[in-house]
Every structure is written in structure tokens, then in C-alpha cells.
Design a protein around this motif. Structure first.
Motif, PDB file in Angstrom:
ATOM      1  N   CYS A  41     -29.343 -73.975 -37.945  1.00  0.00           N
ATOM      2  CA  CYS A  41     -29.401 -75.089 -38.895  1.00  0.00           C
ATOM      3  C   CYS A  41     -29.911 -74.641 -40.261  1.00  0.00           C
ATOM      4  N   SER A  42     -29.513 -75.390 -41.274  1.00  0.00           N
ATOM      5  CA  SER A  42     -30.073 -75.229 -42.613  1.00  0.00           C
ATOM      6  C   SER A  42     -31.309 -76.125 -42.730  1.00  0.00           C
ATOM      7  N   VAL A  43     -32.088 -75.923 -43.789  1.00  0.00           N
ATOM      8  CA  VAL A  43     -33.264 -76.765 -44.029  1.00  0.00           C
ATOM      9  C   VAL A  43     -32.844 -78.233 -44.118  1.00  0.00           C
ATOM     10  N   ASN A  44     -31.752 -78.499 -44.841  1.00  0.00           N
ATOM     11  CA  ASN A  44     -31.278 -79.882 -44.989  1.00  0.00           C
ATOM     12  C   ASN A  44     -30.945 -80.505 -43.641  1.00  0.00           C
ATOM     13  N   THR A  45     -30.241 -79.755 -42.791  1.00  0.00           N
ATOM     14  CA  THR A  45     -29.858 -80.270 -41.476  1.00  0.00           C
ATOM     15  C   THR A  45     -31.096 -80.554 -40.630  1.00  0.00           C
ATOM     16  N   ILE A  46     -32.063 -79.639 -40.667  1.00  0.00           N
ATOM     17  CA  ILE A  46     -33.306 -79.843 -39.909  1.00  0.00           C
ATOM     18  C   ILE A  46     -34.018 -81.093 -40.414  1.00  0.00           C
ATOM     19  N   ALA A  47     -34.154 -81.205 -41.736  1.00  0.00           N
ATOM     20  CA  ALA A  47     -34.851 -82.350 -42.330  1.00  0.00           C
ATOM     21  C   ALA A  47     -34.178 -83.665 -41.966  1.00  0.00           C
ATOM     22  N   GLU A  48     -32.848 -83.705 -42.053  1.00  0.00           N
ATOM     23  CA  GLU A  48     -32.113 -84.932 -41.739  1.00  0.00           C
ATOM     24  C   GLU A  48     -32.171 -85.253 -40.250  1.00  0.00           C
ATOM     25  N   THR A  49     -31.961 -84.251 -39.401  1.00  0.00           N
ATOM     26  CA  THR A  49     -31.926 -84.467 -37.957  1.00  0.00           C
ATOM     27  C   THR A  49     -33.270 -84.935 -37.423  1.00  0.00           C
ATOM     28  N   LEU A  50     -34.349 -84.334 -37.914  1.00  0.00           N
ATOM     29  CA  LEU A  50     -35.683 -84.633 -37.396  1.00  0.00           C
ATOM     30  C   LEU A  50     -36.444 -85.652 -38.244  1.00  0.00           C
ATOM     31  N   ASP A  51     -35.829 -86.107 -39.343  1.00  0.00           N
ATOM     32  CA  ASP A  51     -36.454 -87.065 -40.255  1.00  0.00           C
ATOM     33  C   ASP A  51     -37.817 -86.553 -40.750  1.00  0.00           C
ATOM     34  N   ILE A  52     -37.751 -85.338 -41.310  1.00  0.00           N
ATOM     35  CA  ILE A  52     -38.929 -84.674 -41.870  1.00  0.00           C
ATOM     36  C   ILE A  52     -38.594 -84.303 -43.313  1.00  0.00           C
ATOM     37  N   ARG A  53     -39.576 -84.365 -44.204  1.00  0.00           N
ATOM     38  CA  ARG A  53     -39.339 -83.973 -45.599  1.00  0.00           C
ATOM     39  C   ARG A  53     -38.922 -82.507 -45.681  1.00  0.00           C
ATOM     40  N   GLN A  54     -38.013 -82.212 -46.609  1.00  0.00           N
ATOM     41  CA  GLN A  54     -37.528 -80.830 -46.776  1.00  0.00           C
ATOM     42  C   GLN A  54     -38.666 -79.862 -47.075  1.00  0.00           C
ATOM     43  N   SER A  55     -39.637 -80.291 -47.871  1.00  0.00           N
ATOM     44  CA  SER A  55     -40.758 -79.401 -48.213  1.00  0.00           C
ATOM     45  C   SER A  55     -41.568 -79.060 -46.966  1.00  0.00           C
ATOM     46  N   THR A  56     -41.712 -80.022 -46.059  1.00  0.00           N
ATOM     47  CA  THR A  56     -42.426 -79.774 -44.803  1.00  0.00           C
ATOM     48  C   THR A  56     -41.650 -78.792 -43.939  1.00  0.00           C
ATOM     49  N   VAL A  57     -40.331 -78.999 -43.850  1.00  0.00           N
ATOM     50  CA  VAL A  57     -39.475 -78.097 -43.069  1.00  0.00           C
ATOM     51  C   VAL A  57     -39.575 -76.675 -43.626  1.00  0.00           C
ATOM     52  N   SER A  58     -39.463 -76.534 -44.933  1.00  0.00           N
ATOM     53  CA  SER A  58     -39.535 -75.207 -45.564  1.00  0.00           C
ATOM     54  C   SER A  58     -40.871 -74.532 -45.283  1.00  0.00           C
ATOM     55  N   HIS A  59     -41.953 -75.291 -45.386  1.00  0.00           N
ATOM     56  CA  HIS A  59     -43.293 -74.756 -45.110  1.00  0.00           C
ATOM     57  C   HIS A  59     -43.387 -74.267 -43.664  1.00  0.00           C
ATOM     58  N   GLN A  60     -42.916 -75.077 -42.730  1.00  0.00           N
ATOM     59  CA  GLN A  60     -42.991 -74.704 -41.313  1.00  0.00           C
ATOM     60  C   GLN A  60     -42.087 -73.510 -40.999  1.00  0.00           C
ATOM     61  N   LEU A  61     -40.915 -73.470 -41.601  1.00  0.00           N
ATOM     62  CA  LEU A  61     -40.007 -72.336 -41.385  1.00  0.00           C
ATOM     63  C   LEU A  61     -40.615 -71.041 -41.914  1.00  0.00           C
ATOM     64  N   ARG A  62     -41.308 -71.122 -43.034  1.00  0.00           N
ATOM     65  CA  ARG A  62     -41.970 -69.937 -43.596  1.00  0.00           C
ATOM     66  C   ARG A  62     -43.027 -69.433 -42.602  1.00  0.00           C
ATOM     67  N   PHE A  63     -43.804 -70.349 -42.032  1.00  0.00           N
ATOM     68  CA  PHE A  63     -44.815 -69.991 -41.034  1.00  0.00           C
ATOM     69  C   PHE A  63     -44.155 -69.321 -39.826  1.00  0.00           C
ATOM     70  N   LEU A  64     -43.073 -69.935 -39.325  1.00  0.00           N
ATOM     71  CA  LEU A  64     -42.368 -69.403 -38.148  1.00  0.00           C
ATOM     72  C   LEU A  64     -41.704 -68.060 -38.453  1.00  0.00           C
ATOM     73  N   LYS A  65     -41.185 -67.912 -39.665  1.00  0.00           N
ATOM     74  CA  LYS A  65     -40.532 -66.665 -40.058  1.00  0.00           C
ATOM     75  C   LYS A  65     -41.552 -65.528 -40.161  1.00  0.00           C
ATOM     76  N   ASN A  66     -42.731 -65.836 -40.684  1.00  0.00           N
ATOM     77  CA  ASN A  66     -43.792 -64.820 -40.791  1.00  0.00           C
ATOM     78  C   ASN A  66     -44.205 -64.299 -39.423  1.00  0.00           C
ATOM     79  N   LEU A  67     -44.086 -65.134 -38.404  1.00  0.00           N
ATOM     80  CA  LEU A  67     -44.399 -64.706 -37.033  1.00  0.00           C
ATOM     81  C   LEU A  67     -43.179 -64.120 -36.323  1.00  0.00           C
TER      82      LEU A  67
END
Length: 102
Positions: A41-67
Motif C-alpha cells: 500500500c501507499s501512504v494514501n491507501t493506508i490512511a484512507e483504508t484505516l481512517d488515519i491522518r496521512q501524517s500519522t501514517v508517515s510517522h508510523q511507517l518511518r518508525f517501522l522502516k527504521n526497525l
């Protein structure tokens, strides 16, 4: 299960394991990983599917990517995310199955 009680975990391994459990301890990150387990998924798809703000999705993806729990690939101007560690995804799936077990 083998007994490894005599083995001492090095500090790097301890840190990685604790950070991975920290990642899996957050409901938003669990929702994102669960979605990515099903499809890339893209950030937009994640945000829309889960009803989460894009900035929150990006922040969480950065955390997950770092790990190294998620990876990304670029297609044109869009970045797509997918799981990067099958071990962690299997652990997550087992925990979801455990929680769903009646």
C-alpha cells in the motif's frame, strides 16, 4: 523448545527485540502491519483504508522502516510499502490468531 537459559543475549539483540515488541505494542502500528500483510500500500491507501491522518501514517511507517519491519519501493511518484520481515509478520499473525481464538 530448547532451553537457552545459559546463553546471554548481547545488548544489540536485546535492543532490537525490545524495540520490535514496542512496535507491536502500538494499536496503530499493528493495524498498519496487518494491512500491509494483506497487500502492498501507499501512504494514501493506508490512511484512507484505516481512517488515519496521512501524517500519522508517515510517522508510523518511518518508525517501522527504521526497525526494518517494512520496506518501500517507488513507482513513479508513489511509494509503496510492504512487510520486510516475515518472522515478525508471522508472529503478528499468530498473536492475532491467538486473540481471535475462542
Amino acid at each position: 523448545m530448547e532451553n537457552h537459559s545459559s546463553e546471554v543475549l548481547d545488548s544489540e539483540t536485546l535492543f532490537i527485540v525490545s524495540q520490535t515488541f514496542k512496535a507491536l505494542g502500538d494499536p496503530t502500528r499493528i493495524r498498519i502491519l496487518h494491512l500491509l500483510y494483506k497487500k502492498e500500500c501507499s501512504v494514501n491507501t493506508i490512511a484512507e483504508t484505516l481512517d488515519i491522518r496521512q501524517s500519522t501514517v508517515s510517522h508510523q511507517l518511518r518508525f517501522l522502516k527504521n526497525l526494518r519491519l517494512v520496506k518501500q519501493r517507488r513507482e513513479g511518484t508513489t511509494i509503496y510499502y510492504s512487510p520486510d520481515d516475515e518472522h515478525v509478520m508471522l508472529l503478528l499473525k499468530q498473536m492475532i490468531d491467538h486473540a481471535s481464538h475462542s
